[in-house]
Design an enzyme around this catalytic site. Structure first.
Site, PDB file in Angstrom:
ATOM      1  N   GLN A  12      47.044  15.194 -32.555  1.00  0.00           N
ATOM      2  CA  GLN A  12      46.631  16.605 -32.622  1.00  0.00           C
ATOM      3  C   GLN A  12      47.843  17.550 -32.668  1.00  0.00           C
ATOM      4  N   GLN A  85      50.480   7.000 -25.307  1.00  0.00           N
ATOM      5  CA  GLN A  85      49.102   6.592 -25.053  1.00  0.00           C
ATOM      6  C   GLN A  85      48.612   7.741 -24.180  1.00  0.00           C
ATOM      7  N   SER A 127      53.174  16.871 -18.897  1.00  0.00           N
ATOM      8  CA  SER A 127      51.744  17.161 -18.758  1.00  0.00           C
ATOM      9  C   SER A 127      51.382  17.709 -17.380  1.00  0.00           C
ATOM     10  N   GLU A 129      48.940  16.800 -15.904  1.00  0.00           N
ATOM     11  CA  GLU A 129      48.438  15.655 -15.131  1.00  0.00           C
ATOM     12  C   GLU A 129      49.443  15.240 -14.062  1.00  0.00           C
ATOM     13  N   TYR A 151      48.718   6.958 -16.441  1.00  0.00           N
ATOM     14  CA  TYR A 151      49.232   7.888 -17.455  1.00  0.00           C
ATOM     15  C   TYR A 151      50.140   8.932 -16.812  1.00  0.00           C
ATOM     16  N   ARG A 186      41.320  17.650 -31.963  1.00  0.00           N
ATOM     17  CA  ARG A 186      41.380  16.890 -30.719  1.00  0.00           C
ATOM     18  C   ARG A 186      40.718  15.526 -30.924  1.00  0.00           C
ATOM     19  N   GLY A 187      41.271  14.476 -30.315  1.00  0.00           N
ATOM     20  CA  GLY A 187      40.651  13.155 -30.388  1.00  0.00           C
ATOM     21  C   GLY A 187      39.236  13.203 -29.819  1.00  0.00           C
ATOM     22  N   THR A 192      36.356  17.900 -24.310  1.00  0.00           N
ATOM     23  CA  THR A 192      35.917  19.088 -25.091  1.00  0.00           C
ATOM     24  C   THR A 192      35.381  18.677 -26.458  1.00  0.00           C
ATOM     25  N   LYS A 194      34.378  15.696 -27.364  1.00  0.00           N
ATOM     26  CA  LYS A 194      33.170  14.882 -27.199  1.00  0.00           C
ATOM     27  C   LYS A 194      31.962  15.815 -27.067  1.00  0.00           C
ATOM     28  N   GLY A 213      30.783  12.211 -17.783  1.00  0.00           N
ATOM     29  CA  GLY A 213      31.103  11.787 -16.422  1.00  0.00           C
ATOM     30  C   GLY A 213      31.054  12.961 -15.459  1.00  0.00           C
TER      31      GLY A 213
HETATM   32  P1  NDP Z   1      47.303  12.347 -29.418  1.00  0.00           P
HETATM   33  O1  NDP Z   1      46.702  11.240 -28.620  1.00  0.00           O
HETATM   34  O2  NDP Z   1      46.446  13.119 -30.364  1.00  0.00           O
HETATM   35  O3  NDP Z   1      48.520  11.736 -30.289  1.00  0.00           O
HETATM   36  C1  NDP Z   1      49.340  10.711 -29.803  1.00  0.00           C
HETATM   37  C2  NDP Z   1      50.323  10.303 -30.890  1.00  0.00           C
HETATM   38  O4  NDP Z   1      51.168   9.257 -30.390  1.00  0.00           O
HETATM   39  C3  NDP Z   1      49.670   9.761 -32.168  1.00  0.00           C
HETATM   40  O5  NDP Z   1      50.407  10.241 -33.284  1.00  0.00           O
HETATM   41  C4  NDP Z   1      49.876   8.267 -32.025  1.00  0.00           C
HETATM   42  O6  NDP Z   1      49.892   7.565 -33.248  1.00  0.00           O
HETATM   43  C5  NDP Z   1      51.255   8.232 -31.382  1.00  0.00           C
HETATM   44  N1  NDP Z   1      51.565   6.935 -30.777  1.00  0.00           N
HETATM   45  C6  NDP Z   1      50.878   6.275 -29.805  1.00  0.00           C
HETATM   46  N2  NDP Z   1      51.467   5.114 -29.532  1.00  0.00           N
HETATM   47  C7  NDP Z   1      52.560   5.004 -30.348  1.00  0.00           C
HETATM   48  C8  NDP Z   1      53.570   4.027 -30.521  1.00  0.00           C
HETATM   49  N3  NDP Z   1      53.603   2.879 -29.827  1.00  0.00           N
HETATM   50  N4  NDP Z   1      54.558   4.272 -31.442  1.00  0.00           N
HETATM   51  C9  NDP Z   1      54.529   5.401 -32.184  1.00  0.00           C
HETATM   52  N5  NDP Z   1      53.592   6.371 -32.063  1.00  0.00           N
HETATM   53  C10 NDP Z   1      52.628   6.172 -31.144  1.00  0.00           C
HETATM   54  O7  NDP Z   1      48.030  13.335 -28.399  1.00  0.00           O
HETATM   55  P2  NDP Z   1      48.162  14.945 -28.436  1.00  0.00           P
HETATM   56  O8  NDP Z   1      48.602  15.355 -29.769  1.00  0.00           O
HETATM   57  O9  NDP Z   1      46.970  15.549 -27.801  1.00  0.00           O
HETATM   58  O10 NDP Z   1      49.346  15.151 -27.373  1.00  0.00           O
HETATM   59  C11 NDP Z   1      50.711  15.092 -27.778  1.00  0.00           C
HETATM   60  C12 NDP Z   1      51.563  14.731 -26.574  1.00  0.00           C
HETATM   61  O11 NDP Z   1      51.418  15.733 -25.576  1.00  0.00           O
HETATM   62  C13 NDP Z   1      51.209  13.420 -25.891  1.00  0.00           C
HETATM   63  O12 NDP Z   1      52.412  12.868 -25.393  1.00  0.00           O
HETATM   64  C14 NDP Z   1      50.309  13.832 -24.737  1.00  0.00           C
HETATM   65  O13 NDP Z   1      50.355  12.875 -23.704  1.00  0.00           O
HETATM   66  C15 NDP Z   1      50.973  15.143 -24.360  1.00  0.00           C
HETATM   67  N6  NDP Z   1      50.115  16.125 -23.742  1.00  0.00           N
HETATM   68  C16 NDP Z   1      48.960  16.502 -24.361  1.00  0.00           C
HETATM   69  C17 NDP Z   1      48.176  17.487 -23.837  1.00  0.00           C
HETATM   70  C18 NDP Z   1      46.893  17.893 -24.483  1.00  0.00           C
HETATM   71  O14 NDP Z   1      46.099  18.583 -23.807  1.00  0.00           O
HETATM   72  N7  NDP Z   1      46.648  17.571 -25.730  1.00  0.00           N
HETATM   73  C19 NDP Z   1      48.587  18.199 -22.604  1.00  0.00           C
HETATM   74  C20 NDP Z   1      49.843  17.747 -22.054  1.00  0.00           C
HETATM   75  C21 NDP Z   1      50.575  16.754 -22.622  1.00  0.00           C
HETATM   76  P3  NDP Z   1      48.531   6.979 -33.939  1.00  0.00           P
HETATM   77  O15 NDP Z   1      47.981   8.123 -34.745  1.00  0.00           O
HETATM   78  O16 NDP Z   1      49.052   5.863 -34.748  1.00  0.00           O
HETATM   79  O17 NDP Z   1      47.590   6.568 -32.828  1.00  0.00           O
HETATM   80  P1  GDR Z   2      42.447  14.935 -19.315  1.00  0.00           P
HETATM   81  O1  GDR Z   2      41.428  15.184 -20.517  1.00  0.00           O
HETATM   82  O2  GDR Z   2      42.146  13.690 -18.564  1.00  0.00           O
HETATM   83  O3  GDR Z   2      42.522  16.215 -18.552  1.00  0.00           O
HETATM   84  O4  GDR Z   2      43.810  14.670 -20.116  1.00  0.00           O
HETATM   85  P2  GDR Z   2      39.929  14.685 -20.762  1.00  0.00           P
HETATM   86  O5  GDR Z   2      39.367  15.637 -21.755  1.00  0.00           O
HETATM   87  O6  GDR Z   2      39.875  13.233 -21.083  1.00  0.00           O
HETATM   88  O7  GDR Z   2      39.222  14.879 -19.323  1.00  0.00           O
HETATM   89  C1  GDR Z   2      39.104  16.167 -18.741  1.00  0.00           C
HETATM   90  C2  GDR Z   2      38.142  16.097 -17.573  1.00  0.00           C
HETATM   91  O8  GDR Z   2      36.812  15.878 -18.063  1.00  0.00           O
HETATM   92  C3  GDR Z   2      36.175  14.927 -17.231  1.00  0.00           C
HETATM   93  N1  GDR Z   2      35.084  14.270 -17.957  1.00  0.00           N
HETATM   94  C4  GDR Z   2      35.218  13.513 -19.048  1.00  0.00           C
HETATM   95  N2  GDR Z   2      36.313  13.176 -19.770  1.00  0.00           N
HETATM   96  C5  GDR Z   2      36.134  12.405 -20.872  1.00  0.00           C
HETATM   97  N3  GDR Z   2      37.208  12.099 -21.625  1.00  0.00           N
HETATM   98  N4  GDR Z   2      34.895  11.926 -21.234  1.00  0.00           N
HETATM   99  C6  GDR Z   2      33.774  12.226 -20.532  1.00  0.00           C
HETATM  100  O9  GDR Z   2      32.676  11.805 -20.874  1.00  0.00           O
HETATM  101  C7  GDR Z   2      33.937  13.067 -19.384  1.00  0.00           C
HETATM  102  N5  GDR Z   2      33.063  13.579 -18.481  1.00  0.00           N
HETATM  103  C8  GDR Z   2      33.772  14.310 -17.621  1.00  0.00           C
HETATM  104  C9  GDR Z   2      37.304  13.980 -16.819  1.00  0.00           C
HETATM  105  O10 GDR Z   2      36.913  13.208 -15.689  1.00  0.00           O
HETATM  106  C10 GDR Z   2      38.409  14.987 -16.559  1.00  0.00           C
HETATM  107  O11 GDR Z   2      38.288  15.514 -15.261  1.00  0.00           O
HETATM  108  C11 GDR Z   2      44.177  15.432 -21.263  1.00  0.00           C
HETATM  109  C12 GDR Z   2      45.002  14.525 -22.187  1.00  0.00           C
HETATM  110  O12 GDR Z   2      45.242  15.205 -23.395  1.00  0.00           O
HETATM  111  C13 GDR Z   2      46.327  14.164 -21.554  1.00  0.00           C
HETATM  112  O13 GDR Z   2      47.122  13.454 -22.512  1.00  0.00           O
HETATM  113  C14 GDR Z   2      47.033  15.441 -21.143  1.00  0.00           C
HETATM  114  O14 GDR Z   2      48.276  15.156 -20.536  1.00  0.00           O
HETATM  115  C15 GDR Z   2      46.149  16.258 -20.202  1.00  0.00           C
HETATM  116  O15 GDR Z   2      44.938  16.561 -20.871  1.00  0.00           O
HETATM  117  C16 GDR Z   2      46.800  17.567 -19.789  1.00  0.00           C
END
Ligand code: NDP
Ligand code: GDR
Length: 326
Positions: A12, A85, A127, A129, A151, A186-187, A192, A194, A213
């Site tokens: 993302q 991851q 993060s 987290e 994580y 977002r994945g 959100t 989902k 959950g």
């Molecule tokens: P995503 O899960 O969307 O993206 C993760 C990326 O990492 C993908 O491009 C994935 O590649 C790559 N990746 C995973 N494993 C490997 C590997 N072994 N070698 C090379 N590349 C790899 O994450 P976001 O974009 O949401 O987040 C970006 C970063 O910010 C992450 O480090 C996350 O932990 C951190 N973060 C995110 C937050 C959020 O709310 N989104 C908040 C705080 C921190 P592939 O496409 O091949 O799977």
């Molecule tokens: P988070 O994001 O763990 O904060 O990490 P996520 O959206 O997975 O969970 C947020 C909260 O929602 C609750 N929850 C659920 N979560 C998921 N995924 N699925 C469900 O069905 C569900 N129901 C309730 C969770 O328990 C949690 O409290 C994200 C990631 O992007 C991290 O990589 C990043 O570092 C942090 O945000 C900041």
């Protein structure tokens, strides 16, 4: 033309950051891990219409030699380490892989820069987290950490390694402690997206219920498009530092459901059911960031309201499902 090297470019944030940097005239190079489904890779970059504007080069966060080779070959001005991851729930099932990619992977990247091109500026995707079991009502750069998942432990290690490389080797290495940020890219496994995907399915008659959950947890949610700007701003500063990036508002999962379902004219309580399968072994109950430093030093603030972001995500998911149904 400055060069940026992005790990996690297919995720993302990597997609939005690429879009931002291309708009500023950067050459954007990204790390791509090999996949047997090469034709499916880069969906987010394609969605933004920029897949042909970035260079994707083979390597892996777990393979130091590939990272050294790429940094030596591309000699980037800026390195953004976004690969991880990143799914907290999966980190209990794959704690060692999470440690290797999310934790040690960051050290691989720091080493690659130090060895091959030490002048590059470095951004680490830390993060909220890391705050986990929160030690202060509002979390800022001075709040003690208390990670609650494999994580978060891996991210904390990567955060301190970034600080350590800055202090040990004088590297321009900054750590952005970003709170949750979301978008239509977002994945689908994150809560959100989902929910907005569930709203779209229910609205279009493809489903009738959505299993979630813990609905009581609260998060400080912003928009990824706004947050990648903070990453870039950190690397434009004369000195490296750590910054909390957040909105300052916290909202429960239940309230996010209400907002997203009501955007589609639905009542969330008619459709959402809880399922123990989505509960976590240890929960982060509340997160709420204090972005004062980012505002004062970087001039950054969150621009998109939660309501506008949820609406954008619901609309995008409805459009996606309509295309599939056509
Ligand atoms: P995503 O899960 O969307 O993206 C993760 C990326 O990492 C993908 O491009 C994935 O590649 C790559 N990746 C995973 N494993 C490997 C590997 N072994 N070698 C090379 N590349 C790899 O994450 P976001 O974009 O949401 O987040 C970006 C970063 O910010 C992450 O480090 C996350 O932990 C951190 N973060 C995110 C937050 C959020 O709310 N989104 C908040 C705080 C921190 P592939 O496409 O091949 O799977
Ligand atoms: P988070 O994001 O763990 O904060 O990490 P996520 O959206 O997975 O969970 C947020 C909260 O929602 C609750 N929850 C659920 N979560 C998921 N995924 N699925 C469900 O069905 C569900 N129901 C309730 C969770 O328990 C949690 O409290 C994200 C990631 O992007 C991290 O990589 C990043 O570092 C942090 O945000 C900041």
């Amino acid at each position: 033309m400055p060069t940026a090297f992005i790990t996690g470019i297919t995720g993302q944030d990597g997609a939005y950051l690429s879009q931002l940097l291309l708009g500023k005239g950067y050459r954007v190079v990204g790390l791509l891990r090999r996949s047997a489904s090469a034709d499916m890779v880069g969906e987010r970059l394609r969605w933004l219409g920029i897949i042909d504007d970035v260079e994707l080069l083979d390597g892996n966060m777990t393979d130091l030699s590939s990272l050294i080779r790429l940094i030596a070959d591309t000699r980037p001005d800026e390195v953004y380490n976004l690969a991880a991851q990143s799914f907290v729930a999966a980190s209990w099932h794959q704690p060692i892989l999470t440690g290797n990619v999310t934790g040690i992977g960051a050290t691989h990247m720091l080493e690659a820069v130090r060895i091959a091109h030490a002048g590059a500026r470095f951004y680490q995707a830390s993060s909220s987290e890391m705050f986990g079991k929160i030690q202060a009502t509002l979390q800022n750069e001075a709040t003690p950490f208390y990670p609650r998942s494999p994580y978060a432990v891996a991210k904390l290690y990567a955060h301190w390694m970034t600080v350590n490389y800055r202090e040990s080797f004088g590297m321009h290495a900054s750590s952005g402690i970003l709170f949750n940020h979301e978008s239509p890219l977002r994945g689908i496994e994150f809560v959100t997206r989902k929910i907005t995907d569930g709203v779209a399915r229910i609205k279009l008659g493809l489903a009738s219920e959505l299993k979630l959950g813990n609905l009581a947890a609260t998060r400080d949610w912003g928009h990824a498009r706004d947050y990648v700007q903070a990453m870039w701003l950190m690397l434009q500063q004369a000195s490296p530092d750590d910054y909390v990036v957040a909105t300052g508002r916290t909202t429960s999962i239940a309230e996010f459901c209400r907002i997203a379902f009501s955007h589609a004219g639905l009542n969330w309580q008619d459709h959402v059911v809880t399922d123990a399968a989505f509960m976590r072994p240890a929960e982060v109950d509340v997160l709420q960031g204090d972005p004062t430093k980012a505002r004062q030093v970087l001039g950054w603030s969150s621009q998109t309201s939660l309501e506008d972001m949820a609406a954008e995500m619901v609309e995008a998911d409805i459009a996606r499902h309509r295309v599939r149904m056509a």
